[in-house]
Design a protein around this motif. Structure first.
Motif, short mmCIF file in Angstrom:
data_model
loop_
_atom_site.label_atom_id
_atom_site.label_comp_id
_atom_site.label_asym_id
_atom_site.label_seq_id
_atom_site.Cartn_x
_atom_site.Cartn_y
_atom_site.Cartn_z
N HIS A 1 -6.35 18.19 -6.86
CA HIS A 1 -6.55 18.89 -5.59
C HIS A 1 -7.57 18.19 -4.69
N ALA A 2 -8.10 17.04 -5.15
CA ALA A 2 -9.13 16.34 -4.40
C ALA A 2 -8.53 15.54 -3.24
N LYS A 3 -9.39 15.13 -2.35
CA LYS A 3 -8.96 14.30 -1.22
C LYS A 3 -8.43 12.97 -1.72
N PHE A 4 -7.33 12.52 -1.16
CA PHE A 4 -6.67 11.26 -1.47
C PHE A 4 -6.03 11.23 -2.86
N ALA A 5 -5.99 12.38 -3.55
CA ALA A 5 -5.33 12.40 -4.87
C ALA A 5 -3.85 12.05 -4.72
N TYR A 6 -3.23 12.54 -3.66
CA TYR A 6 -1.82 12.24 -3.40
C TYR A 6 -1.63 10.74 -3.19
N ASP A 7 -2.51 10.13 -2.41
CA ASP A 7 -2.38 8.70 -2.08
C ASP A 7 -2.59 7.83 -3.32
N VAL A 8 -3.58 8.17 -4.13
CA VAL A 8 -3.83 7.41 -5.35
C VAL A 8 -2.62 7.46 -6.27
N GLY A 9 -2.07 8.67 -6.44
CA GLY A 9 -0.89 8.82 -7.27
C GLY A 9 0.31 8.06 -6.72
N LEU A 10 0.42 8.04 -5.37
CA LEU A 10 1.55 7.36 -4.74
C LEU A 10 1.48 5.85 -4.92
N TRP A 11 0.33 5.24 -4.59
CA TRP A 11 0.24 3.79 -4.56
C TRP A 11 0.04 3.15 -5.93
N PHE A 12 -0.58 3.90 -6.85
CA PHE A 12 -0.88 3.30 -8.16
C PHE A 12 0.03 3.78 -9.29
N VAL A 13 0.82 4.83 -9.02
CA VAL A 13 1.71 5.35 -10.06
C VAL A 13 3.15 5.44 -9.55
N ALA A 14 3.37 6.29 -8.55
CA ALA A 14 4.74 6.59 -8.12
C ALA A 14 5.43 5.38 -7.48
N PHE A 15 4.74 4.70 -6.59
CA PHE A 15 5.37 3.59 -5.88
C PHE A 15 5.74 2.43 -6.82
N PRO A 16 4.82 1.96 -7.67
CA PRO A 16 5.20 0.91 -8.62
C PRO A 16 6.31 1.35 -9.58
N TYR A 17 6.23 2.59 -10.02
CA TYR A 17 7.25 3.12 -10.93
C TYR A 17 8.62 3.14 -10.25
N ALA A 18 8.66 3.61 -9.00
CA ALA A 18 9.92 3.66 -8.26
C ALA A 18 10.46 2.26 -7.99
N LEU A 19 9.59 1.33 -7.61
CA LEU A 19 10.02 -0.04 -7.35
C LEU A 19 10.63 -0.68 -8.60
N TYR A 20 10.00 -0.40 -9.73
CA TYR A 20 10.52 -0.97 -10.98
C TYR A 20 11.94 -0.49 -11.25
N TRP A 21 12.16 0.83 -11.17
CA TRP A 21 13.49 1.37 -11.48
C TRP A 21 14.52 0.98 -10.42
N ILE A 22 14.10 0.92 -9.16
CA ILE A 22 15.04 0.49 -8.11
C ILE A 22 15.48 -0.95 -8.35
N THR A 23 14.53 -1.80 -8.76
CA THR A 23 14.87 -3.20 -9.05
C THR A 23 15.82 -3.30 -10.23
N ILE A 24 15.56 -2.51 -11.27
CA ILE A 24 16.42 -2.55 -12.46
C ILE A 24 17.85 -2.14 -12.09
N TYR A 25 17.99 -1.04 -11.38
CA TYR A 25 19.34 -0.55 -11.05
C TYR A 25 20.01 -1.42 -9.98
N CYS A 26 19.20 -1.97 -9.08
CA CYS A 26 19.77 -2.85 -8.06
C CYS A 26 20.38 -4.10 -8.70
#
Length: 298
Positions: free
Chosen positions: A194-219
């Motif tokens: 619930h802290a400030k920038f928690a969403y951004d940290v999760g996006l750039w360091f977890v969700a975005f790399p994770y999504a890029l990895y799977w998109i590359t695999i399926y692509c």
């Protein structure tokens, strides 16, 4: 005699005040813990009331007996902590003693609890404020399940806070200590979401790399660079990232809803099954990612 006698004149031009606004976030609370904080704050306020009343001068034309009755009434009525316990359905329970926390008629579930020393003093002092005053708000509201608010980087909205405005620094510090020990001391492990920038940290360091990895695999699997449909790879990446961003935001909102800012034990939150579901989703994502990395890279 006018009740304004309770209000001290501020003749010193160098008069000093102490102000603070302390957030109450990530706390695991119960009515007994809040009651204990109320009890200590009430005792502090009664002691302050004794000091103020003792320093108030008796009018020359008032009999001693009448003055004693007046000051006894002030000690009892002007230095109480008034409490409002609000429910989600609009019901409110009001009290001026700690027994309110033991009432069987409290709203259920409880949306917020508010207490202050302003109300009792003001009604005995023609609306004036005491030299040392505070208010404490504890909210157990949840954020929306799917929050459309564009300011996702901001802390989760919650108005739980201690607001203090004091002339006496010892009174000021005493309030802070009581709230820190009784209210703010027991934190939930997940309060960081619930802290400030928690969403951004999760996006750039977890969700975005994770999504890029799977998109590359399926692509590479569905649209190889040497295949007949290689020209669709850019569109696949753009659409995949957009869909991943939407999914992450929905999952993050669900996470904050299932694990709210503050929790009250007596509310018996029914989000346990949602927490188990979230745990299953996150675990499956982690395990799936690890397996894929092991198979594809090693």
């Amino acid at each position: 005699m006018s009740e304004e006698a309770l209000v001290k004149e501020k003749s010193n031009p160098d008069f000093q005040w102490y102000e603070d606004n302390v957030e109450i976030r990530g706390c695991d609370l119960s009515l007994p813990r809040i009651k204990a904080a109320y009890r200590e704050l009430s005792a502090l306020n009664r002691k302050e009331g004794e000091r103020i009343v003792s320093a108030t001068s008796k009018p020359d034309d008032m009999p001693d007996e009448e003055w004693e009755k007046k000051t006894a009434f002030w000690r009892d009525d002007a230095f109480r902590l008034t409490v409002s316990i609000n429910g989600f359905d609009g019901e409110t329970a009001y009290g001026e003693t700690e027994s309110i926390f033991d009432s069987k008629n409290l709203p259920a579930p409880i949306k917020s609890i508010y207490f202050t020393n302003l109300t009792a003093f003001s009604r005995n002092a023609n609306g004036n404020e005491p030299p040392n005053h505070f208010s404490l708000t504890i909210s157990f509201e949840k954020p929306p399940l799917f929050d459309p608010n564009p300011t996702v980087s901001e802390p989760t909205a919650n108005n739980s806070k201690l607001v203090s405005h004091c002339q006496d620094v010892s009174y000021f510090r005493a309030i802070q200590t009581i709230v820190a020990n009784k209210i703010n001391s027991k934190k939930k492990w997940y309060s960081f979401i619930h802290a400030k920038f928690a969403y951004d940290v999760g996006l750039w360091f977890v969700a975005f790399p994770y999504a890029l990895y799977w998109i590359t695999i399926y692509c590479d699997h569905w649209l190889p660079s040497t295949g007949a449909h290689a020209s669709f790879r850019v569109a696949f990446y753009i659409y995949g990232l957009g869909l991943s961003l939407f999914s992450y935001r929905a999952l993050f909102g669900y996470l904050k809803w299932a694990f709210p800012v503050n929790i009250l034990e007596e509310n018996k939150d029914n989000a346990t099954k949602h927490r188990i579901l979230l745990g299953g989703i996150i675990t499956s994502l982690i395990v799936g990612g690890i397996k894929s990395v092991v198979v594809n890279l090693f």
